[in-house]
Write an enzyme that holds these catalytic residues in place. Structure first.
Site, PDB file in Angstrom:
ATOM      1  N   SER A 265       0.860  -1.190   0.000  1.00  0.00           N
ATOM      2  CA  SER A 265       0.000   0.000   0.000  1.00  0.00           C
ATOM      3  C   SER A 265       0.888   1.230   0.000  1.00  0.00           C
ATOM      4  CB  SER A 265      -0.860   0.037   1.263  1.00  0.00           C
ATOM      5  OG  SER A 265      -0.086   0.479   2.369  1.00  0.00           O
ATOM      6  N   ASP A 266       0.340   2.382  -0.352  1.00  0.00           N
ATOM      7  CA  ASP A 266       1.097   3.602  -0.094  1.00  0.00           C
ATOM      8  C   ASP A 266       0.928   3.932   1.397  1.00  0.00           C
ATOM      9  OD1 ASP A 266       2.701   5.814  -0.282  1.00  0.00           O
ATOM     10  OD2 ASP A 266       1.669   6.697  -1.988  1.00  0.00           O
ATOM     11  N   TRP A 267       1.674   4.889   1.864  1.00  0.00           N
ATOM     12  CA  TRP A 267       1.734   5.243   3.286  1.00  0.00           C
ATOM     13  C   TRP A 267       0.320   5.505   3.839  1.00  0.00           C
ATOM     14  CZ3 TRP A 267       6.382   6.654   6.199  1.00  0.00           C
ATOM     15  CH2 TRP A 267       6.104   7.199   7.448  1.00  0.00           C
ATOM     16  N   GLY A 268      -0.122   4.599   4.679  1.00  0.00           N
ATOM     17  CA  GLY A 268      -1.407   4.817   5.345  1.00  0.00           C
ATOM     18  C   GLY A 268      -2.627   4.610   4.478  1.00  0.00           C
ATOM     19  N   SER A 269      -2.446   4.133   3.246  1.00  0.00           N
ATOM     20  CA  SER A 269      -3.604   4.138   2.351  1.00  0.00           C
ATOM     21  C   SER A 269      -4.617   3.028   2.647  1.00  0.00           C
ATOM     22  CB  SER A 269      -3.176   4.113   0.878  1.00  0.00           C
ATOM     23  OG  SER A 269      -2.601   2.884   0.542  1.00  0.00           O
TER      24      SER A 269
END
Ligand code: BGC
Length: 728
Positions: A265-269
């Site tokens: 995932s992207d950061w926190g996505s």
């Protein structure tokens, strides 16, 4: 070591241990044993305990051989099965030696240099202990308000795909157990580059055809080149955030494309599925991301805090977790981490190679090749006897590395002033700031005017600071800040030749610049060797050869403006076009200020007549397009000869031009080269209404020229066979 080893480790893992492999945490979490750092804060915030950290699978942003070795050593003591950590980070355009930003690299149209820059970045980063880089970023971009356009190579799917491949080759090499390379993670899948209004993280909505035709090819190209990892994007596509989008991730990425590597995932996505409004809580967010096929959750705890319960209550099939864990373990195995968990990390090697002279030279060469000469009215190159006033907030400024250069240091960057000082006697060079990037004083302007009075030529060093583009760096007004425009206007009154050198991360609206200066050199964020490279160009030691890969808008009102657009039913320049009821603006031109592919040189090139080997192309017989190009100027130079096509009548509308080939060649004064392109049927295919990828018989145009605007056009047909004349 066999893959069986992976299986035997896997067999011994508890469900909790498996789930913990799926979280990625920052380095802070691994310093529990250091007396200085208390971990309770971050762990409490995430609701996780030490066991999760000890069983976690990967770390973000821990880099430096000493740090990495220490963290890995401690981790292996704490991890019951001795599963090593993967170390990942953002090495986007260099690790310690910083290359120009990717948008600038794009303008080089040079795949070999792009690959070499990634190989150097990999060599440095792997010595510093890194295993995976979150690059290349291959999002197609058409909106310069979006700050992240500087991370992309531009607006063309074909060119972006070639760069995607070059970067992957450079980062990964041919063997993952080569300790001088790193795994590439292509991002941000998918279509992150099309946020509405150019505002970062904003909605993306487009037809599936547009997605497949323009936005997906570069990700696919990276995977075809062997890219091992993919990162999801923050945005929605068709109303569904990508991190929970089964159509994109399961059907297309894993299904159609057969991608079996690690998806992060992207950061926190994962957790952002909640504010997006498709998950009620962290548990539902975790379930959606897992169902969609996301293996690693970066920096939020939805997986570790919820997957077990989801399995136990039957909402989630445990085999999905198993598959994710196996993919991660396999990557560790491929990298040789079970045998040598420290892999390339080597303090001594770091000392030797980080920012070593050959790396600096490579950065200097690529920076020079990335500069685009946009305007030149007999001022450049500068003459060595001239007195030069270097004015502007970038005259003596080291903020030239650009966003995503976290491990480079501004103190190591060559400022423009220092670059020029290497070329002329210091007594001929005067510098003044004139203003800061966004603010200024009357005194600063006065000092600049006084300084410039002494000079034969004024070199203005202007632009955006690195915070004005990059992630979360969207701007609605993409002109230079007012103070800088005022400075130009003031200096213009001196009536001296003026050159503007621009440092920035996006195509700008050049009002206030273009009409006031004689020459413009777009230098982007050129990286560590920026000052030297620009000086090479300004003095003609290197002839500028960069060509834009993203259009420069006439003004912000045209955006998105890109070369491969449709004709519309009421095109402005059609023979019978009415004066008013055509597709146009009343107040500005339709065309961008500088089109895709544009860039000047210190020499001139002339193009001969374009010739076709036949009037048609068939499955069996490619069409050969040839043209003679001559250097008609007085110095050696490089030209990028570009080939575009248009399918005149399709079952869906086809773009007015599509880049299908180019050749970058060097010509000595007076030299002529015959350039040949091959057009094959495959290059003429597109997605039909049923999303089948195929070509149509019938008429095409082919265009050849130095940029997407100034081309010669010819017609040809796609036929079933050479004897077939039935094609319309
Ligand atoms: C960015 C990614 C980056 C990640 C990790 C995110 O905010 O969108 O491009 O790889 O952070 O640093």
């Amino acid at each position: 070591m066999e893959i069986n080893y992976v299986n035997s480790v896997f067999e011994q893992m508890t469900l909790e241990e498996k789930i913990a492999q799926l979280i990625q945490l920052t380095r802070d979490f691994y310093q529990a044993d250091s007396k200085k750092v208390s971990l309770t804060g971050p762990m409490d915030e995430m609701g996780i305990n030490k066991a999760v950290v000890h069983n976690s699978g990967s770390v973000i942003n821990a880099i430096g051989a000493r740090d990495v070795i220490k963290i890995q050593r401690e981790h292996l003591k704490n991890n019951r099965l001795g599963i090593p950590l993967l170390f990942m980070g953002d090495i986007v355009h260099g690790y310690r030696t910083i290359f120009p930003v990717p948008l600038a690299i794009g303008c080089s149209w040079d795949m070999d240099l792009a690959e070499a820059s990634a190989a150097i970045a990999a060599r440095e980063a792997s010595a510093a202990g890194l295993h995976v880089t979150f690059a290349p970023m291959v999002d197609l971009v058409r909106d310069p308000r979006w700050g992240r356009v500087m991370e992309s190579t531009g607006e063309d799917p074909y060119l972006n795909s070639l760069f995607a491949r070059a970067f992957v080759r450079g980062f990964q090499g041919s063997q993952l157990n080569d300790n001088t390379r790193v795994v590439a993670c292509v991002k941000h899948f998918a279509a992150y580059g099309a946020p509405e209004g150019g505002r970062d993280y904003n909605t993306v909505d487009m037809s599936e055809r547009q997605l497949r035709e323009s936005y997906l090819p570069a990700y696919k190209a990276a995977l075809d080149e062997g890219c091992e990892m993919v990162m999801t994007s923050f945005n929605t596509v068709d109303g569904i955030p990508v991190t929970g989008n089964t159509h994109l991730l399961r059907d297309i990425l894993r299904g159609e494309w057969g991608f079996d590597g690690v998806l992060i995932s992207d950061w926190g996505s994962v957790k952002e599925l909640i504010p997006h409004g498709v998950a009620v809580d962290e548990s539902e967010a975790a379930n959606k991301a897992m169902q969609a096929g996301v293996d690693i959750e970066m920096m939020t705890p939805c997986y570790v805090n919820n997957l077990k319960e989801l399995v136990e209550n039957g909402a989630l099939d445990e085999t999905l977790i198993d598959e994710a864990v196996l993919r991660i373990l396999n990557l560790k195995h491929k990298l040789g981490l079970f045998e040598n968990p420290y892999r390339g990390a080597d303090e001594k090697l770091e000392q030797e190679i980080l920012l070593c002279e050959p790396h600096r030279q490579a950065a200097r060469e690529l920076a020079a090749k990335s500069c685009v000469l946009l305007k030149n009215e007999n001022v450049l190159p500068l003459q060595k006897h001239q007195k030069i006033a270097l004015i502007g907030p970038f005259a003596q400024n080291s903020d030239i590395l650009g966003p995503w250069s976290i491990y480079g240091s501004q103190t190591e960057a060559v400022q423009l002033y220092d670059g020029l000082k290497g070329k002329v006697d210091p007594s001929q060079l005067f510098a003044a700031k004139g203003c800061d990037i966004q603010t200024g004083t009357h005194e600063q302007v006065e000092e600049a005017v006084q300084t410039a009075r002494e000079a034969d030529v004024i070199v203005l060093a202007l632009g955006e600071n690195s915070e004005m583009s990059g992630e979360a760096g969207s701007r609605a007004d993409i002109r230079l800040p007012n103070v800088q425009l005022e400075l130009i206007a003031k200096l213009k009154q001196l009536n001296k030749p003026m050159v503007a050198v621009l440092f920035n991360g996006r195509p700008l609206d050049l009002h206030g610049v273009i009409e006031n200066v004689d020459s413009i050199l777009e230098a982007w964020f050129p990286g560590t060797e920026g000052g030297s490279a620009i000086a090479d160009i300004l003095f003609g030691d290197t002839n500028p050869s960069g060509r834009l890969t993203m259009s420069f808008p006439y003004s912000v009102g045209q955006i998105p403006v890109y070369y491969n657009h449709f004709n519309t039913g009421r095109p402005k320049n059609a023979p019978q076009a009415q004066e008013r009821y055509v597709s146009q603006y009343l107040d500005i031109p339709n065309e961008p200020l500088f089109p895709f592919g544009f860039g000047l040189s210190y020499t001139t090139f002339s193009y001969g007549e374009v010739n076709l080997s036949a009037e048609y192309v068939t499955e069996e017989e490619p069409l050969i397009v040839s043209v003679e190009v001559t250097n008609t100027g007085r110095v050696e130079g490089e030209e990028v000869i570009q080939l575009y096509i248009r399918d005149m009548v399709g079952s869906v509308v086809r773009p007015l031009k599509e880049l299908k080939g180019f050749q970058k060649i060097s010509l000595r004064p007076g030299e002529t080269k015959n350039i040949e392109f091959r057009i094959t049927v495959d290059q003429l295919s597109y997605y039909h209404p049923d999303l089948q990828y195929k070509s149509d018989l019938g008429a095409f145009s082919v265009f050849v020229g130095p940029n997407s605007r100034d081309v010669s056009a010819l017609r040809f047909e796609l036929r079933n066979s050479s004897s077939d004349c039935s094609a319309k």
